[in-house]
Design an enzyme around this catalytic site. Structure first.
Site, mmCIF file in Angstrom:
data_model
loop_
_atom_site.group_PDB
_atom_site.id
_atom_site.type_symbol
_atom_site.label_atom_id
_atom_site.label_comp_id
_atom_site.label_asym_id
_atom_site.label_seq_id
_atom_site.Cartn_x
_atom_site.Cartn_y
_atom_site.Cartn_z
ATOM 1 N N PHE A 1 14.671 11.469 -18.147
ATOM 2 C CA PHE A 1 14.398 10.067 -18.450
ATOM 3 C C PHE A 1 12.960 9.966 -18.937
ATOM 4 O O PHE A 1 12.026 10.321 -18.233
ATOM 5 C CB PHE A 1 14.577 9.192 -17.210
ATOM 6 C CG PHE A 1 14.283 7.738 -17.463
ATOM 7 C CD1 PHE A 1 15.244 6.914 -18.019
ATOM 8 C CD2 PHE A 1 13.038 7.199 -17.155
ATOM 9 C CE1 PHE A 1 14.967 5.573 -18.262
ATOM 10 C CE2 PHE A 1 12.758 5.862 -17.398
ATOM 11 C CZ PHE A 1 13.736 5.052 -17.948
ATOM 12 N N ASP B 1 6.566 16.158 -19.115
ATOM 13 C CA ASP B 1 6.439 14.721 -18.882
ATOM 14 C C ASP B 1 6.168 14.503 -17.392
ATOM 15 O O ASP B 1 7.073 14.564 -16.568
ATOM 16 C CB ASP B 1 7.740 14.027 -19.313
ATOM 17 C CG ASP B 1 7.682 12.517 -19.096
ATOM 18 O OD1 ASP B 1 6.709 12.045 -18.493
ATOM 19 O OD2 ASP B 1 8.621 11.824 -19.519
ATOM 20 N N LYS C 1 1.431 5.807 -15.567
ATOM 21 C CA LYS C 1 1.591 5.202 -14.242
ATOM 22 C C LYS C 1 0.368 5.433 -13.364
ATOM 23 O O LYS C 1 -0.563 4.658 -13.369
ATOM 24 C CB LYS C 1 2.867 5.711 -13.581
ATOM 25 C CG LYS C 1 4.143 5.309 -14.323
ATOM 26 C CD LYS C 1 5.363 5.777 -13.572
ATOM 27 C CE LYS C 1 6.651 5.472 -14.311
ATOM 28 N NZ LYS C 1 6.936 4.050 -14.454
ATOM 29 N N PHE D 1 -15.987 -16.494 37.200
ATOM 30 C CA PHE D 1 -17.197 -15.706 37.457
ATOM 31 C C PHE D 1 -18.309 -16.168 36.533
ATOM 32 O O PHE D 1 -18.104 -16.376 35.343
ATOM 33 C CB PHE D 1 -16.892 -14.223 37.213
ATOM 34 C CG PHE D 1 -18.065 -13.330 37.498
ATOM 35 C CD1 PHE D 1 -19.035 -13.103 36.528
ATOM 36 C CD2 PHE D 1 -18.216 -12.709 38.720
ATOM 37 C CE1 PHE D 1 -20.113 -12.276 36.783
ATOM 38 C CE2 PHE D 1 -19.289 -11.883 38.984
ATOM 39 C CZ PHE D 1 -20.245 -11.671 38.019
#
Length: 1646
Positions: free
Chosen positions: A244, A349, A378, A1211
């Protein structure tokens, strides 16, 4: 004026041209999608936004454009998806009618059974993401998810990585695009970075991965024609089946996926995974073969046939979209060799694999190959900007000539800058190694589930490499036939996002920054979902209702228009044309005009209610809205549905029509400025109303965090000033500049400029980097978003009961960054959120009005603090808060974090009406006091629940900022001493120059000769001294960081290692530094019986016996006091144990808190109490519930007993005790329980003979003691007490004293003494021995803490900071100057004691008697300062430095210690539980206090002695050559001529003597064991005798003697060799220096 619509009963709406242009069908400008997104983003639920996404997203596979064409029935759809429909209106309507009327939703959308059989790779999950950080994302409802897809490897560096985002922000303000017409300043750096990281000659930048693939195809073909000689038009490019590479025409020509190819032909030829094979008989038909991925033989056969025509082979190293298919080991290596054999380019790729994701920078590196071309995308930009690239060597890349390929955006400055940082993040954060390690964790975890779990059968296979993995889901093994899609929906519901691809393969590829704990959580979720998927009936998100998105129709039309009837249906076709766009904010704007319900029979049928909205002028327009009741019923009550990010986003979808109402919208109910507010130059007190006017808010500082030292304009001037304010550097600068004057030039200019430039470059670079990191941290803090509550400007009319309930209790909110918060804002805080400003707590999610905060970054204490909301506002719901008429007064901002004075005034009860028209309960006018317990200080963290606060101080007026000092540039004492010596040497140089010129009779241009002599003698102050010292500091820093005995030590300021050898005062924090802040109950004493830590099992046994005996002998449920046992006279031991343990389990302010993982932790304002309650649980009596009115205990038998809390007496440091009155619910028996310090409890309890002695024994052991006592109360006595106590509590004057008197009278006398507890605060490892060694080394130790006096005193004893039997003098609660004077007079006569002083008294001493206090206390052996603010700590450090002129070291571990650390000469930060804030701000970072011993006594000693010797030797080396020059000039008629010129002089300080002289930095006078065994050796260093005027003049005399002797002896002994006098004297000089180095070295090592 904004355009409006005109309407009447006889006309149709007319849309202005500007509006018609925005219609989806009215013109070329289609703005409705954009408008819908702008109007609905952040106001809609996930389903609503997905609805719009499906309608307008062109890449969505579910999209269906229906206009009479084919509906795409062959494409199976997962769920019903609405689509846009266009039809011509009947009657010839106008363009305005067309624009406004015919926009609708229609069609059934089609459905498939389960969406199986088609790839789900880009089919979105039903979730709308709103933000992300790291490996986590959040949807619009605010739900958190772990992202296991990381945008298909685009966000490898994590969502919104701060460094990458920061780079993008900065570059976007400089230059974003230059185009290919010009060069830009960033691309070159980007290209160089890529070359250095990947090793390829050239990079061709683009934007998307598909562009990179297309470019590689072009490049390969061009190379084939130009280089390989393939005939034109014959080039082939092979790929593999299943690859792809994108969606471009060239790429789909290579695809074998019918979904990708069908309908896009014709395709490119000779590309892809197929090729023809002619059969042997020569038939016309040819066989088409496919190259299978991972099958080497297929590619080999193809290349054997077509190798001569093949230009390239394109492969994915790991197929991503195909389902994470990892090829057989060795496949890529074989392919690479095959390509070399046939002279074919190998293109890898790497876009899907993502950088570093597979455990290597590139996936192909796993097989050790170097492809000819590499495609990147990317992760190259970290997912914040589209950047891609093709990498190749010049031989290939230059096949494309100029103008043959280009991209306007390719290589743009913004993308290049982002990519540089993204690559740096991958390298610096070692994400490849991280991916390798975590990937193995993931695969091992899933494999374990597959093996051991019954549901593991659903996992057919897990595969992958690094953090690129996939699970093959076996649908056939599912009992209910569940699919991978349904499994992902279930994961989504559990907070994990993953996606199926190719039907049953689920990809798991998280951001590489994912934490290991989060990854293991994902593994657990996968296991749980596998177990549950065949058990649960319905998958969340897979129901019919979810599929169809629950419609919310909205329609715009004219009631009498020709095209539509009243029901929104076309009169001719009957089709429904009502839009499916929900309008959440419509109800908010009803007050802009009158609204009238319309009678409509169709509405009754459809279950809808219709409202006609009219503008203030009814003649202007009519708006009809249909709101689906069903839709309203399904609106969730989540808060995200009312989030708005910006004021402009409040405009709804109707705003384009309603612009005329803007004036009305912005004006209502703006309160006038308060009359009582004062803004004098000195008085900073304030009275702020709710919803204050902007003018009032603007008077206060902006809420901006800024810790930077410089800005853009001041950086260079300030840095240069800091450098050249030292004479040492200024001298070098002047000498270097003189060489640009021809008359003064001597030798090479570079010999003067280069060393100075080197030193300045290092300094400037370091300062720039440090300030940039500070800027990054500031930016991150300022950009954190918070919700502020907004005031409603109308009366809402709910359309459903559920909606009415929601809107009646929740206010509208707007999300703003921290820097935008202003005084008067109402801020909503959630759990674990940092408080961004000082706020008054108005309301908490806890019904009791309390919440816990963590203050570790403010006061250094890790225990949680309880804060209480203002009672008046706690009673209100959240929606009412912005609308109330109230004001808050606050005193001027001060530094004291323990004090606040203010009031809350409710002027008028709220009158706002809810959705049902019912007024809220009236609250009477009231004034409530505000104290520190009502305030959340900035930089604290909300520990549990949610809260609403009112901002009172912002920015520089917050307590956190006021207690923080800005860092100053630190300079070591050695550098200052050398600077003084440089001044002396300069004076010597000038004197020698004048003497020589004077002896020559001031002839000629004598002043020029003076300057030439100055330059000739400049080697007296050799510039190499600075270089040598800086290099030495680097060596010392490396030695420290690489010392295996002090691991993880970091040197953050490399200019200060010598300072470690001269420390006289050590100022230490307590909590987390000397102690671990882990309390443990160590001893319980009951008078006749004592239980130590090793005998707690006996306590548990006795407790179990006691509760078991009660169940046998007493009436059921009587477990409060054991009254029957007590009546026997002398109780047995088990009963006494039960009483004391029960009292300890009841008398406290501890609250059990359930964590997110289901575990329970105890929280209280004191760690002592947590330790005691934890101990009671360990012996069998467990606190399981507590609120302000009751608490519940679980006994050893498992039964639960409940006690009502009637009164609590907390306290305080004054009372030193806390008490509680409880009543057992079952028996009604009332008991007063009290615990406290022995000094006060001894007077309250009944007479005894053991308390004082045992308390002293425990104190000597360093234990924190508490005395436990009780008193039984009758109902009548308690009623009388309660009545008088209430009467005292309402007194206006003397209230506290009156209340205390009542408690004393009724309760605090004759208490039954139950026992004495001893709690140990665990010390850090080896703290005692470390402090002892440091004291023996002559270091005086101060402990500065924010803790209580009693606690600090115990720690001082347990750490041996106070010697045995040493007197401890306490100074606390001092109020007057006379008291301070008396205390100081006492101390002056008792200097052998240890001083313990509280913060209030310390401040008084510093204000009134600063010099006297410092002078006296610096002589004490130890000082303990308690309740110190961060500023006080810093002030003490500065005062000691100023008063004593000694070196001060400060050590701490929390954010409250940063100011002290920065104020010290040497700051040491400990990485601990309180985070890394102190460590990051310090000069040296360690992990344990005990490492100080090695750091100071060894490394500090060596660094100082070595640098002192080195500095004096380098000065000697320069002085001796200057003496020789003076003798030479004197003999030769005082001529200013250089004895040694050119490279000879350069080589003297570098090549010939550099290494031997620099070897002094490795010398040591004693070995390590001896230095640590005799810490007294360190004392000598603090006196500074290694480098003093005495030693300096000794070296000067040596230089004078040796220089004169060498020069004179050379001239006398070698008179006949006068022409070689330079060589002779220089040789003698070098030999002399080498001998001197040898004599100076103490320890010779081979």
């Amino acid at each position: 004026m904004a355009p409006t619509l005109s309407s009447s009963s006889t006309t149709t709406p007319v849309v202005p041209a500007s509006k018609a242009a925005t219609s989806a069908f009215g013109g070329a400008k289609h703005e409705i999608p954009l408008k819908a997104r702008q109007a609905l983003e952040e106001k809609l639920s996930s389903q609503d936004v997905m609805h719009l996404e499906n309608e307008y997203s062109a890449h969505n596979p579910s999209l269906n454009l229906e206009g009479g064409g084919h509906r795409g029935s062959d494409i199976e759809r997962r769920r019903r998806v609405p689509h846009w429909t266009s039809m011509s209106p009947p009657g010839g309507s106008s363009s305005a009618e067309l624009a406004l009327s015919y926009l609708s939703l229609g069609g059934d959308g089609g459905e498939d059974s389960a969406g199986r059989g088609r790839r789900e790779g880009y089919h979105p999950l039903p979730i709308v993401l709103d933000r992300g950080q790291g490996a986590k994302v959040w949807d619009v409802e605010g739900k958190e998810y772990i992202d296991m897809l990381s945008a298909y490897s685009a966000v490898n560096q994590g969502h919104c990585h701060p460094a990458i985002v920061k780079t993008m922000q900065e570059q976007s303000t400089k230059l974003t695009l230059s185009s290919r017409a010009f060069y830009n300043s960033v691309f070159g750096r980007f290209a160089k970075t890529v070359h250095e990281i990947f090793g390829y000659d050239m990079v061709l930048p683009m934007n998307t991965g598909a562009e990179a693939v297309e470019t590689s195809l072009k490049l390969a073909r061009k190379w084939g024609y130009m280089k390989k000689g393939i005939p034109e038009g014959k080039a082939r490019i092979f790929s593999a089946e299943g690859n792809f590479h994108g969606r471009t025409l060239g790429v789909i020509s290579m695809s074998t996926d019918p979904d990708s190819r069908t309908g896009f032909g014709p395709y490119l030829e000779r590309v892809g995974p197929t090729y023809e094979v002619n059969d042997s008989e020569g038939d016309e038909e040819s066989e088409v073969k496919t190259i299978r991925y991972g099958v080497y033989e297929d590619l080999e056969q193809a290349l054997n046939l077509y190798g001569k025509e093949t230009a390239a082979v394109l492969l994915e190293p790991i197929q991503g979209e195909a389902g994470i298919v990892v090829p057989p080991q060795g496949y890529l290596a074989k392919v690479h060799a095959l390509c070399k054999k046939h002279n074919v380019l190998l293109i890898c790729d790497e876009i899907q694999t993502g950088l570093c994701r597979t455990g290597k920078l590139l996936a192909c590196e796993h097989e050790g190959i170097r492809p000819d071309l590499v495609l990147l995308g990317k992760a190259l930009s970290g997912g914040v900007y589209p950047v891609s690239a093709v990498l190749a060597d010049k031989e290939i890349m230059l096949c494309i000539r100029p103008n043959e390929h280009g991209s306007t955006y390719g290589g743009n400055p913004l993308g290049c800058a982002v990519a540089i940082t993204a690559l740096a993040v991958l390298i610096e954060e070692k994400l490849a190694e991280r991916a390798e390690r975590l990937g193995k964790v993931f695969r091992d975890g899933i494999t374990e589930i597959k093996k051991r779990s019954k549901a593991g059968k659903l996992v057919k296979e897990v595969r992958g490499r690094g953090l690129l993995n996939a699970i093959v889901f076996d649908e056939s093994a599912s009992v209910k036939g569940r699919s991978a899609w349904e499994f992902c929906l279930l994961l989504k519901d559990r907070g994990v996002l993953a996606k199926p691809t190719h039907r049953n393969i689920i990809r798991f590829a998280p951001p590489l920054v994912i934490e290991e704990d989060d990854l293991k959580r994902v593994i657990r979720m996968i296991g749980q979902c596998l177990e549950d998927i065949d058990v649960i009936e319905a998958i969340p998100g897979d129901t019919e209702e979810e599929k169809t998105h629950v419609r919310h129709p909205l329609v715009f039309y004219d009631t009498t228009g020709p095209g539509l009837n009243m029901n929104g249906r076309n009169r001719t076709s009957g089709k429904n044309y009502m839009s499916d766009i929900p309008l959440r904010k419509l109800r908010r704007y009803k007050n802009r005009g009158d609204y009238t319900p319309l009678d409509d029979p169709g509405a009754a049928e459809s279950g809808s209610r219709r409202i006609a909205l009219h503008s203030p002028n009814p003649a202007q327009m009519t708006r009809i809205t249909t709101i689906s009741t069903a839709a309203n019923m399904n609106r969730g009550a989540g808060r995200s549905k009312r989030y708005v990010d910006d004021p402009e986003e409040e405009a709804g979808l109707l705003d384009g029509i309603e612009d005329g109402d803007e004036e009305e919208r912005t004006s209502p109910r703006t309160p006038a400025p308060p009359q009582s507010a004062t803004f004098g130059p000195k008085d900073k007190s304030r009275t702020i109303t709710f919803n204050p006017p902007e003018k009032l808010q603007s008077r206060y500082p902006p809420n901006i965090v800024r810790n930077q030292k410089y800005n853009f304009f001041t950086f260079l001037p300030v840095v240069f000033y800091e450098q050249f304010k030292f004479f040492f550097n200024l001298y070098f600068l002047l000498v270097a500049l003189s060489q640009f004057v021809p008359a003064l030039k001597i030798g090479f200019i570079v010999t003067y400029i280069a060393p100075l430039a080197f030193v300045l470059s290092v300094t400037i670079g370091k300062e720039a980097y440090d300030d940039y990191k500070r800027h990054q941290r500031d930016k991150e803090a300022n950009s954190q978003r918070y919700l502020i509550l907004q005031r409603e400007s109308f009366a809402a009319d709910p359309s459903s009961a559920e909606e009415a309930s929601y809107l009646s209790t929740h206010a509208n909110t707007r999300s703003v960054p921290s820097s935008s918060l202003r005084v008067g804002d109402l801020i909503h805080l959630e759990k674990n959120q940092r408080v961004p400003a000082d706020v008054v707590l108005l309301r908490t999610s806890d019904a009791s009005g309390t919440c816990f905060i963590r203050t570790d970054q403010l006061d250094g204490e890790t225990d949680w603090k309880l804060r209480v909301a203002v009672p008046e506002t706690q009673k209100m719901d959240e929606k009412s808060l912005p609308a109330i008429d109230a004001e808050i007064y606050a005193d001027p901002p001060i530094k004291d974090i323990h004090t606040f004075v203010g009031t809350f005034t409710l002027n008028k009860p709220p009158t706002a009406h809810g959705d049902q028209g019912l007024p809220l309960q009236d609250l009477p006018p009231s004034v409530a006091p505000l104290t520190a317990e009502n305030i959340l200080w900035s930089n604290t963290v909300l520990a549990a629940g949610s809260a609403v606060g009112f901002v009172i101080y912002t920015g520089s007026e917050t307590r956190a900022v006021m207690n923080t000092s800005h860092p100053e540039t630190k300079v070591g004492l050695l550098d200052l001493e050398i600077n003084k010596l440089a001044k002396i040497l300069c004076a010597v140089t000038f004197a020698m120059s004048l003497i020589l010129v004077a002896l020559n009779g001031f002839r000629g241009l004598w002043y020029v000769y003076v300057f030439r002599f100055l330059i000739l003698f400049s080697s007296i102050i050799p510039i190499s001294l600075r270089v040598n010292l800086d290099m030495g500091k680097t060596v010392y820093a490396n030695q420290i960081m690489n010392d295996p005995e002090i691991p993880n030590t970091i040197v953050r300021t490399s200019t200060l290692p010598e300072e470690l050898g001269r420390i006289t005062y050590l100022l230490s924090d307590k909590t987390g530094t000397l102690t671990q802040n882990e309390m443990e109950m160590r001893k319980l004493h009951m008078g006749t019986m004592s239980y130590g830590a090793d005998a707690m099992d006996e306590v548990a046994h006795q407790l179990a016996l006691a509760f078991g005996a009660e169940q046998t002998h007493h009436r059921q449920g009587s477990t409060s006091t054991g009254a029957q046992l007590a009546s026997r006279g002398r109780r047995d031991m088990s009963s006494r144990v039960r009483d004391v343990v029960l009292s300890l389990a009841l008398c406290h302010n501890v609250t059990p808190v359930t964590n997110d993982d289901g575990t329970v932790t105890y929280q209280a304002s004191s760690p002592d109490e947590v330790a005691i309650v934890t101990w009671t649980a360990s012996v069998g009596l467990t606190l399981v519930f507590r609120d302000r009115t009751k608490m519940e205990l679980q006994t050893p038998t498992g039964a639960r007993v409940t006690y009502d809390i009637l009164d609590i007496f907390p306290f305080t440091s004054e009372s030193k005790r806390m008490g509680i009155v409880v009543r057992e619910t079952q028996t009604g028996e009332i008991t007063f329980l009290q615990k406290g310090a022995d000094v006060v409890m001894a007077k309250i309890v009944q007479r005894n003979d053991w308390l004082e002695e045992e308390t002293s024994n425990m104190a000597r052991e360093g234990l924190r003691t508490l005395v436990m006592a009780r008193k039984r109360l009758s109902s009548q006595l308690y009623k009388e007490f309660s009545s008088q106590h209430h009467a005292a509590s309402v007194k206006l004057e003397g209230r506290n004293e009156a209340m205390a008197a009542v408690v004393t009278e009724f309760l605090e006398h004759d208490l039954e003494l139950l026992g004495l507890t001893g709690v140990e605060d665990k010390l850090q490892d080896d703290v005692k021995s470390t402090l002892e060694l440091l004291r023996n080394a002559g270091i005086k130790i101060w402990m500065l803490t924010g803790d209580k006096v009693e606690t600090a005193r115990c720690i001082a004893i347990s750490t041996k900071l106070v010697a045995r039997n040493q007197y401890i003098h306490e100074m606390s609660k001092l109020k007057t100057a006379d008291q301070v004077r008396d205390q100081l007079d006492f101390l002056q006569n008792k200097l052998d004691c240890c001083l313990v002083i509280d913060g209030e008294s310390l401040q008084l001493c510093l204000n009134l008697f600063q010099n006297e206090f410092i002078e006296i206390t610096t002589k004490l052996s130890a000082v303990v300062a308690c309740r110190c603010s961060p500023t006080q700590k810093a002030d003490v450090a500065r005062l000691i430095r100023k008063a004593t002129k000694k070196r001060v070291c400060c050590i701490g571990d929390g954010g409250n210690d940063v100011s002290m650390i920065q104020a010290a000469d040497v700051g040491v930060g400990i990485v601990g539980k309180e985070g890394k804030q102190a460590s990051l701000a310090a000069d040296f970072s360690v992990t344990q206090f005990s490492y100080l011993t090695k750091l100071l006594l060894w490394h500090g000693r060596n660094s100082y002695r070595r640098s002192a010797k080195l500095a004096q030797f380098v000065i000697h080396r320069g002085l001796i050559i200057s003496i020789m020059q003076a003798v030479f000039s004197a003999i030769f008629y005082f001529a200013p001529i250089a004895l040694y010129q050119g490279w000879l002089l350069v080589g003297y300080a570098t090549m010939y003597t550099m290494a031997p002289v620099f070897s002094l930095v490795l010398d040591r006078d004693v070995n390590e064991d001896l230095a640590l065994l005799y810490p007294e050796l360190y004392k000598e260093l603090t006196k500074g005798r290694s480098l003093s005027f005495k030693t300096f003049f000794q070296w000067c005399m040596i230089s004078l003697y040796q220089g004169a002797a060498i020069m004179i002896m050379s001239l006398v002994l070698f008179e006949s060799e006068f022409l070689h006098i330079v060589s002779i004297s220089f040789t003698a000089l070098i030999l002399n220096e080498l001998i001197m180095v040898a004599l100076e070295i103490t320890t010779w090592r081979v």
